[in-house]
Design a protein around this motif. Structure first.
Motif, short mmCIF file in Angstrom:
data_model
loop_
_atom_site.label_atom_id
_atom_site.label_comp_id
_atom_site.label_asym_id
_atom_site.label_seq_id
_atom_site.Cartn_x
_atom_site.Cartn_y
_atom_site.Cartn_z
N ALA A 62 0.81 -1.22 0.00
CA ALA A 62 0.00 0.00 0.00
C ALA A 62 0.84 1.27 0.00
CB ALA A 62 -0.93 0.00 1.21
N LEU A 63 1.96 1.25 0.72
CA LEU A 63 2.73 2.48 0.92
C LEU A 63 4.02 2.54 0.11
CD1 LEU A 63 2.24 2.98 4.76
CD2 LEU A 63 0.90 3.90 2.86
N GLY A 64 4.44 1.43 -0.46
CA GLY A 64 5.61 1.44 -1.33
C GLY A 64 6.82 2.04 -0.67
N PRO A 65 7.51 2.97 -1.34
CA PRO A 65 8.75 3.54 -0.81
C PRO A 65 8.54 4.46 0.40
CG PRO A 65 8.11 4.64 -2.83
CD PRO A 65 7.19 3.46 -2.69
N GLN A 66 7.29 4.67 0.77
CA GLN A 66 7.02 5.52 1.94
C GLN A 66 7.21 4.76 3.26
OE1 GLN A 66 3.25 7.81 1.48
NE2 GLN A 66 3.20 6.87 -0.54
N VAL A 67 7.48 3.46 3.17
CA VAL A 67 7.65 2.67 4.38
C VAL A 67 8.80 1.70 4.21
CG1 VAL A 67 6.05 0.83 3.66
CG2 VAL A 67 6.42 1.26 6.10
N LYS A 68 9.47 1.40 5.30
CA LYS A 68 10.51 0.38 5.34
C LYS A 68 10.20 -0.51 6.53
CE LYS A 68 15.52 -0.28 5.69
NZ LYS A 68 16.83 0.41 5.85
N THR A 69 9.97 -1.78 6.30
CA THR A 69 9.56 -2.67 7.39
C THR A 69 10.67 -3.62 7.80
OG1 THR A 69 8.66 -4.46 6.03
CG2 THR A 69 7.18 -2.61 6.50
N THR A 70 10.65 -3.98 9.07
CA THR A 70 11.57 -4.95 9.65
C THR A 70 10.74 -5.96 10.44
OG1 THR A 70 13.31 -3.30 9.91
CG2 THR A 70 13.51 -5.30 11.23
N PHE A 71 11.09 -7.24 10.33
CA PHE A 71 10.40 -8.22 11.17
C PHE A 71 11.41 -9.11 11.86
CE2 PHE A 71 10.88 -12.14 8.76
CZ PHE A 71 11.09 -11.71 7.45
N VAL A 72 11.03 -9.56 13.03
CA VAL A 72 11.84 -10.50 13.80
C VAL A 72 10.92 -11.65 14.18
CG1 VAL A 72 13.44 -10.79 15.70
CG2 VAL A 72 13.06 -8.50 14.75
N GLU A 73 11.27 -12.87 13.82
CA GLU A 73 10.43 -14.02 14.11
C GLU A 73 11.03 -14.87 15.22
OE1 GLU A 73 12.01 -16.00 9.99
OE2 GLU A 73 10.23 -16.92 10.88
N ASN A 74 10.22 -15.79 15.77
CA ASN A 74 10.67 -16.72 16.83
C ASN A 74 11.09 -16.00 18.11
OD1 ASN A 74 10.25 -19.01 15.39
ND2 ASN A 74 12.40 -19.59 15.21
N VAL A 75 10.35 -15.01 18.50
CA VAL A 75 10.71 -14.23 19.69
C VAL A 75 9.86 -14.70 20.87
CG1 VAL A 75 10.91 -11.96 20.72
CG2 VAL A 75 11.35 -12.26 18.27
N ALA A 76 10.49 -15.33 21.84
CA ALA A 76 9.77 -15.82 23.01
C ALA A 76 9.24 -14.66 23.84
CB ALA A 76 10.69 -16.69 23.86
#
Length: 366
Positions: A62-76
């Motif tokens: 939806a936001l294209g270059p207006q957003v930069k996302t980071t995700f972290v998985e497996n976080v207790a």
């Protein structure tokens, strides 16, 4: 017990973290909003975390270059969560989504130290000036699934594999049963409690045990696709939860109750972008587009699909409420009146639900 766990969702601490994978949206826009996402399990093909990952991807789309996302998985949940959330806040993320009930306290703790960062505690219930909360009315989808199960079951006996007897799970079991009995008043639902959210072998064993007790359609509130796989193996029917699971159960799936986070996540990131973000509490369902029923299996007749979709529209309009009694009262499975004729449960009563509706086979530990 119920008070302490009232907002708990399918989220558990079962793995060690896999840290920080960053996915920038395409483009070179100046000053994109940095949005972080913390996941309680690995990103699997279907399930709770998968739906939040789809929400993150929807933000990027939806936001294209207006957003930069980071995700972290497996976080207790607990100390690991606080460390990861704090790292995201310290590295310039302006909004951080923490979709697990056990992340609520770590989120609040970090938020105190980073007043300029916005936090979204998904399934949490404690707010602060820079901490918003959000959850979905999963029970609305459960009621609709019950209608389909009631139409499809030949034995009139359904199974339900459940994690813990907390209000959210009880809402789902009761709504499913009420939906099923709306089309088959004699239908019953047998519940197996696992006391764990994510344990595929245990989930499978519970499903198999239920199939040995005249159950021909099954629902579940657990974290894997094991129940769907068991239904496929046994030639039975199942209701998918969180995600569409037709890849796992191409012949077994009746429909899927899916959680849709993309629109909400996009709205909240956009609010950070334009400076309009405010702490709030959202409990959205079909009307808000946060719960959806669909993804019907090939064995479901068109007439049943149409009936369920029509009921979904009626829930969306507010004319159909799963926890409203008709001319007769709604009683629990011990005979006590819980909803008087013509009355509807208030949100506070739904959130504190601690009983099983008539038609459910089983008792709650008191």
């Amino acid at each position: 017990m119920y008070k302490n766990l009232a907002a708990t969702l399918v989220a558990a601490c079962f793995f060690s973290p896999v840290f920080s994978q960053t996915t920038p949206a395409k483009g070179n826009a100046a000053e994109p909003v940095k949005a972080g996402f913390v996941y309680v399990s690995p990103i699997t093909e279907a399930g709770w975390t998968r739906q939040h990952e789809e929400g993150r991807k929807a933000v990027e789309a939806a936001l294209g270059p207006q957003v930069k996302t980071t995700f972290v998985e497996n976080v207790a949940e607990g100390a690991d969560a606080e460390r990861v959330i704090r790292d995201l806040a310290a590295t310039g993320h302006q909004i951080i989504f923490t979709p697990s009930f056990g992340y609520m306290e770590p989120t609040l703790k970090v938020a105190q130290d980073f007043p300029g960062v916005k936090f979204e505690s998904i399934t949490g219930y404690k707010q602060a000036a820079n901490v918003a909360t959000a959850n979905a009315r999963y029970y609305e989808g459960r009621y609709l699934a019950g209608i389909a199960a009631g139409r499809m079951s030949k034995t009139g006996v359904a199974g339900f594999v459940a994690g813990f007897p907390i209000p959210e799970v009880l809402q789902g079991i009761n709504a499913f049963t009420l939906g099923m009995r709306s089309v088959n008043p004699q239908a019953t639902v047998k519940v197996v409690w696992l006391n764990v959210w994510f344990d595929p072998p245990k989930e499978r064993d519970a499903a198999m045990a239920l199939f040995n007790q005249d159950v021909d359609v099954i629902a579940f509130h657990t974290g894997s696709t094991a129940v769907m796989a068991a239904a496929q193996e046994r030639g039975k029917m199942a209701v998918a939860y969180h995600s569409d699971m037709r890849k796992t159960g191409p012949d077994a799936q009746i429909l899927a109750v899916t959680h849709q986070w993309g629109a909400y996540y996009t709205e909240r990131v956009r609010a950070v972008q334009n400076g309009s973000w405010k702490s709030a509490n959202v409990w959205g369902g079909v009307r808000e587009g946060m719960i959806r029923v669909g993804d019907f299996g090939t064995k479901v007749p068109a007439s049943v699909q149409q009936e369920v979709l029509a009921a979904q529209k009626t829930i969306g309009s507010g004319k159909l409420q799963p926890f409203r009694a008709g001319k007769a009262p709604v009683r629990d499975n011990e005979g006590q009146e819980r909803i008087a004729p013509g009355q509807v449960l208030a949100d506070a009563q739904i959130l504190q639900m601690n009983w099983l509706v008539e038609g459910v086979v089983g008792k709650l530990a008191r």
